[in-house]
Design an enzyme around this catalytic site. Structure first.
Site, PDB file in Angstrom:
ATOM      1  N   HIS A  78       8.713  -0.077  -6.154  1.00 32.16           N
ATOM      2  CA  HIS A  78       8.177   1.292  -6.202  1.00 32.16           C
ATOM      3  C   HIS A  78       8.562   2.085  -4.956  1.00 32.16           C
ATOM      4  CE1 HIS A  78       4.460   0.004  -3.942  1.00 32.16           C
ATOM      5  NE2 HIS A  78       4.540   1.243  -3.508  1.00 32.16           N
ATOM      6  N   ASP A 124       7.372  -5.643  -9.195  1.00 31.36           N
ATOM      7  CA  ASP A 124       7.506  -4.684  -8.089  1.00 31.36           C
ATOM      8  C   ASP A 124       8.258  -5.330  -6.915  1.00 31.36           C
ATOM      9  OD1 ASP A 124       7.282  -2.380  -6.637  1.00 31.36           O
ATOM     10  OD2 ASP A 124       5.129  -2.566  -6.241  1.00 31.36           O
ATOM     11  N   GLN A 214      -1.799   2.816   2.215  1.00 25.91           N
ATOM     12  CA  GLN A 214      -0.610   3.625   1.941  1.00 25.91           C
ATOM     13  C   GLN A 214       0.384   3.559   3.099  1.00 25.91           C
ATOM     14  OE1 GLN A 214      -3.263   4.234  -0.054  1.00 25.91           O
ATOM     15  NE2 GLN A 214      -1.640   3.665  -1.439  1.00 25.91           N
ATOM     16  N   GLY A 215       1.633   3.315   2.768  1.00 26.83           N
ATOM     17  CA  GLY A 215       2.669   3.186   3.784  1.00 26.83           C
ATOM     18  C   GLY A 215       2.979   1.751   4.148  1.00 26.83           C
ATOM     19  N   ASP A 216       2.100   0.839   3.741  1.00 29.49           N
ATOM     20  CA  ASP A 216       2.351  -0.592   3.968  1.00 29.49           C
ATOM     21  C   ASP A 216       3.169  -1.212   2.838  1.00 29.49           C
ATOM     22  OD1 ASP A 216       0.939  -0.891   6.405  1.00 29.49           O
ATOM     23  OD2 ASP A 216      -0.969  -0.974   5.321  1.00 29.49           O
ATOM     24  N   SER A 217       3.290  -0.504   1.733  1.00 30.44           N
ATOM     25  CA  SER A 217       3.991  -1.066   0.586  1.00 30.44           C
ATOM     26  C   SER A 217       5.362  -1.585   0.960  1.00 30.44           C
ATOM     27  CB  SER A 217       4.160  -0.010  -0.503  1.00 30.44           C
ATOM     28  OG  SER A 217       3.001   0.086  -1.254  1.00 30.44           O
TER      29      SER A 217
HETATM   30  N1  ARG Z   1       1.158   1.503  -2.880  1.00 36.13           N
HETATM   31  C1  ARG Z   1       0.901   1.565  -1.472  1.00 36.13           C
HETATM   32  C2  ARG Z   1       2.159   2.020  -0.743  1.00 36.13           C
HETATM   33  O1  ARG Z   1       3.048   2.552  -1.383  1.00 36.13           O
HETATM   34  C3  ARG Z   1       0.320   0.290  -0.955  1.00 36.13           C
HETATM   35  C4  ARG Z   1      -1.109   0.222  -1.278  1.00 36.13           C
HETATM   36  C5  ARG Z   1      -1.768  -1.051  -0.977  1.00 36.13           C
HETATM   37  N2  ARG Z   1      -3.151  -0.846  -1.269  1.00 36.13           N
HETATM   38  C6  ARG Z   1      -4.118  -1.736  -1.030  1.00 36.13           C
HETATM   39  N3  ARG Z   1      -5.337  -1.405  -1.252  1.00 36.13           N
HETATM   40  N4  ARG Z   1      -3.830  -2.913  -0.560  1.00 36.13           N
HETATM   41  O2  ARG Z   1       2.223   2.023   0.466  1.00 36.13           O
END
Ligand code: ARG
Length: 269
Positions: A78, A124, A214-217
């Protein structure tokens, strides 16, 4: 509205929904007091040299990645939505988001799992082939037979430059935390059919408070010193009963190994 803060989008995509999320969070009863996520502590790329920033062409970090060989980086599919080899950079050895140190490497090729769709968030996983070797130490990744790494309660380490609370600001410095692996049955209880056990594994404290955000993905979930998962999604961040969801790398390690083994085509000179 249920699920609208489900953290499945990229950091950039989520930012556009920020106003609505802020409105919800402003309601005192909406959520518990914000908790720091990746709740552990700041760290450095010296301590974790395999952790990579995935950035745009201007070196703005938007995802994480993991160096698994000198020229191969594992990240989330993603994270690569709408990206091309020309639009992304991989930065190693840069502890601070706004740093100028470390090694910036271009990308020759982006492999995204062919099964990945935003509809289910399964599959993913993506592998980037770098245009030059990254002078940092890679980490091993799980093999498909290593399924015992996900035993419930096993301590896993997460890392990233993502937001330090739900809907908060990104961290300037790399952060790390440990979270216990959650059983598939428990994660199914949290997310229902959104949790696809063949493709995903969950980690987090039942009480919340520590999580990726967010941003850790795209960044690593490390178990026993080996890359075992990829930060993927969650309902909000660090909420009680809503663990972080990671790509279950044992399912994909054969495909990843094939990508790691494949050399880029000779480039035109
Ligand atoms: N989708 C998020 C990203 O793009 C990562 C989210 C992880 N969320 C969580 N609750 N662990 O950075």
């Amino acid at each position: 509205m249920s699920g609208f803060v489900r953290a499945r989008g990229t950091f950039a995509a989520l930012a556009t929904a920020g106003a609505a999320v802020t409105a919800l969070l402003a309601a005192p009863s909406a959520v518990a007091a914000p908790q720091p996520v990746v709740g552990g502590s700041t760290t450095t790329t010296g301590a974790y040299p395999f952790v990579m920033q995935i950035t745009d062409a201007s070196q703005n970090q938007f995802c994480g990645g993991t160096l698994v060989s000198p020229t191969k980086v594992v990240t989330a599919a993603h994270c690569m939505a709408g990206e091309t080899p020309r639009s992304v950079r991989v930065v190693g050895g840069r502890t601070y988001r706004n740093g100028t140190d470390g090694t910036v490497v271009r990308v020759d090729r982006i492999w995204v799992h062919p099964g990945y769709t935003r509809v289910t968030d399964g599959d993913d996983v993506a592998v980037l082939t770098l245009s030059a070797p990254m002078p940092h130490t890679p980490v091993k990744y799980v093999s498909s037979s290593d399924t015992s790494v996900y035993a419930a309660g096993t301590t896993a380490r997460v890392l990233g430059w993502g937001t330090t609370r739900e809907n908060g600001a990104a961290s300037q410095q790399l952060r790390t935390a440990t979270v216990p692996v959650v059983s598939d049955a428990s994660c199914r209880g949290s997310y229902g059919s959104g949790f696809v056990a063949s493709d995903m594994v969950c980690a987090g404290l039942a009480s919340g408070g520590v999580d990726t955000c967010q941003g850790d993905s795209g960044g690593p979930l490390v178990i026993g010193g080996v890359l075992a998962g990829i930060t993927s999604w969650g309902e909000g961040c660090a909420r009680a009963g809503q663990p972080g969801v990671y790509s279950r790398l044992t399912t994909f390690s054969g495909l990843v190994a094939a990508q790691v083994a494949s050399q880029p085509r000779a480039r035109d000179t």
